[in-house]
Design an enzyme around this catalytic site. Structure first.
Site, PDB file in Angstrom:
ATOM      1  N   CYS A  87      -4.034   0.585  -2.506  1.00  0.00           N
ATOM      2  CA  CYS A  87      -3.880  -0.640  -1.725  1.00  0.00           C
ATOM      3  C   CYS A  87      -2.801  -1.548  -2.326  1.00  0.00           C
ATOM      4  O   CYS A  87      -2.487  -1.461  -3.523  1.00  0.00           O
ATOM      5  CB  CYS A  87      -5.183  -1.431  -1.708  1.00  0.00           C
ATOM      6  SG  CYS A  87      -6.486  -0.696  -0.731  1.00  0.00           S
TER       7      CYS A  87
ATOM      8  N   CYS B  48     -10.005  -5.148   0.359  1.00  0.00           N
ATOM      9  CA  CYS B  48     -11.147  -4.219   0.397  1.00  0.00           C
ATOM     10  C   CYS B  48     -12.018  -4.415  -0.845  1.00  0.00           C
ATOM     11  O   CYS B  48     -11.623  -5.079  -1.812  1.00  0.00           O
ATOM     12  CB  CYS B  48     -10.657  -2.778   0.497  1.00  0.00           C
ATOM     13  SG  CYS B  48     -10.089  -2.085  -1.067  1.00  0.00           S
TER      14      CYS B  48
ATOM     15  N   ASN C  69       0.846  -1.199   0.000  1.00  0.00           N
ATOM     16  CA  ASN C  69       0.000   0.000   0.000  1.00  0.00           C
ATOM     17  C   ASN C  69       0.877   1.243   0.000  1.00  0.00           C
ATOM     18  O   ASN C  69       1.957   1.268   0.600  1.00  0.00           O
ATOM     19  CB  ASN C  69      -1.018  -0.001   1.144  1.00  0.00           C
ATOM     20  CG  ASN C  69      -0.428  -0.228   2.515  1.00  0.00           C
ATOM     21  OD1 ASN C  69       0.608  -0.867   2.663  1.00  0.00           O
ATOM     22  ND2 ASN C  69      -1.090   0.285   3.540  1.00  0.00           N
TER      23      ASN C  69
ATOM     24  N   GLU D 111      -2.939  -4.720  -3.048  1.00  0.00           N
ATOM     25  CA  GLU D 111      -3.429  -5.613  -4.101  1.00  0.00           C
ATOM     26  C   GLU D 111      -3.491  -4.890  -5.438  1.00  0.00           C
ATOM     27  O   GLU D 111      -3.104  -5.415  -6.478  1.00  0.00           O
ATOM     28  CB  GLU D 111      -4.835  -6.136  -3.762  1.00  0.00           C
ATOM     29  CG  GLU D 111      -4.919  -6.933  -2.471  1.00  0.00           C
ATOM     30  CD  GLU D 111      -5.206  -6.061  -1.243  1.00  0.00           C
ATOM     31  OE1 GLU D 111      -4.690  -4.923  -1.171  1.00  0.00           O
ATOM     32  OE2 GLU D 111      -5.943  -6.517  -0.359  1.00  0.00           O
TER      33      GLU D 111
ATOM     34  N   GLU E  43       0.294   5.170   0.742  1.00  0.00           N
ATOM     35  CA  GLU E  43      -0.667   6.178   1.237  1.00  0.00           C
ATOM     36  C   GLU E  43      -0.282   7.572   0.753  1.00  0.00           C
ATOM     37  O   GLU E  43       0.790   7.789   0.169  1.00  0.00           O
ATOM     38  CB  GLU E  43      -0.734   6.105   2.767  1.00  0.00           C
ATOM     39  CG  GLU E  43      -1.303   4.778   3.218  1.00  0.00           C
ATOM     40  CD  GLU E  43      -1.661   4.725   4.692  1.00  0.00           C
ATOM     41  OE1 GLU E  43      -1.195   5.576   5.470  1.00  0.00           O
ATOM     42  OE2 GLU E  43      -2.411   3.803   5.055  1.00  0.00           O
TER      43      GLU E  43
ATOM     44  N   CYS F 242     -10.486  -3.387  -4.249  1.00  0.00           N
ATOM     45  CA  CYS F 242      -9.497  -4.347  -4.765  1.00  0.00           C
ATOM     46  C   CYS F 242     -10.174  -5.609  -5.283  1.00  0.00           C
ATOM     47  O   CYS F 242      -9.742  -6.184  -6.287  1.00  0.00           O
ATOM     48  CB  CYS F 242      -8.472  -4.678  -3.684  1.00  0.00           C
ATOM     49  SG  CYS F 242      -7.360  -3.293  -3.351  1.00  0.00           S
TER      50      CYS F 242
HETATM   51  N1  THU Z   1      -5.254  -1.525   2.466  1.00  0.00           N
HETATM   52  C1  THU Z   1      -4.676  -2.358   1.547  1.00  0.00           C
HETATM   53  O1  THU Z   1      -3.523  -2.146   1.134  1.00  0.00           O
HETATM   54  N2  THU Z   1      -5.400  -3.398   1.103  1.00  0.00           N
HETATM   55  C2  THU Z   1      -6.673  -3.673   1.473  1.00  0.00           C
HETATM   56  O2  THU Z   1      -7.331  -4.491   0.865  1.00  0.00           O
HETATM   57  C3  THU Z   1      -7.227  -2.995   2.641  1.00  0.00           C
HETATM   58  C4  THU Z   1      -6.596  -1.694   2.963  1.00  0.00           C
HETATM   59  C5  THU Z   1      -4.492  -0.373   2.945  1.00  0.00           C
HETATM   60  C6  THU Z   1      -4.995   0.961   2.456  1.00  0.00           C
HETATM   61  C7  THU Z   1      -4.508   1.884   3.519  1.00  0.00           C
HETATM   62  O3  THU Z   1      -3.182   2.279   3.224  1.00  0.00           O
HETATM   63  C8  THU Z   1      -4.493   1.044   4.792  1.00  0.00           C
HETATM   64  O4  THU Z   1      -4.535  -0.303   4.355  1.00  0.00           O
HETATM   65  C9  THU Z   1      -5.648   1.316   5.722  1.00  0.00           C
HETATM   66  O5  THU Z   1      -6.872   1.250   5.064  1.00  0.00           O
END
Ligand code: THU
Length: 138
Positions: A53, A91, A42, A55, A44, A94
């Site tokens: 994310c 999520c 991920n 994925e 941010e 994704c």
């Molecule tokens: N996140 C992912 O990388 N993958 C997911 O499927 C769920 C959420 C990350 C996004 C963000 O940087 C952090 O987790 C909190 O939501």
């Protein structure tokens, strides 16, 4: 490539996660049908919405390299300071991005942790039933 090996690659990718705001570090390893692996973490952003994310990072890396045929993805995630990583499911966004390229019945989602024996395996269709995909627009 075993599920355990793919989880190990996702754990390695998780080390690169850029998540200063949530401190929720996620790694993913996407296996192509031809046996190549594309990893992602991920990434941010101070604007929050542009956050990507793990994925989707893996999928976009792979597709941008010409890959469109995928067999499975391993995902691991949890707080930076966690003693033990919990199962971290992809999520909804994704799941939908995976659905664009992957057969819901055939594509495998492997949810791992830091313990090799703690692993959950399911199909994309289990995670995204009655989905909307490319053929829905034909
Ligand atoms: N996140 C992912 O990388 N993958 C997911 O499927 C769920 C959420 C990350 C996004 C963000 O940087 C952090 O987790 C909190 O939501």
């Amino acid at each position: 490539m075993t599920n355990e090996e793919l989880v190990a690659l996702a754990l390695e990718a998780r080390k690169k996660a850029y998540a200063p705001y949530s401190e929720h570090l996620v790694g993913a390893a996407l296996l192509t049908k031809s046996g190549k692996v594309y990893t992602g973490c991920n990434v941010e952003n101070a604007g929050f919405t542009p956050t990507n994310c793990a994925e989707r990072t893996a999928v976009f890396k792979a597709v941008s390299e010409g890959e469109r045929e995928f067999a499975s993805i391993a995902v691991v995630g949890g707080k930076a300071n966690a003693d033990h990583l919990p199962i971290c499911a992809p999520c909804g966004v994704c799941r939908q991005v995976l659905r664009e390229f992957c057969d819901p019945k055939a594509f495998t989602v492997i949810l791992g942790t830091d313990r090799p024996e703690e692993i959950r395996v399911m199909s994309l269709g289990d995670l995204l039933p009655l989905s909307f995909g490319p053929e829905s627009l034909m």
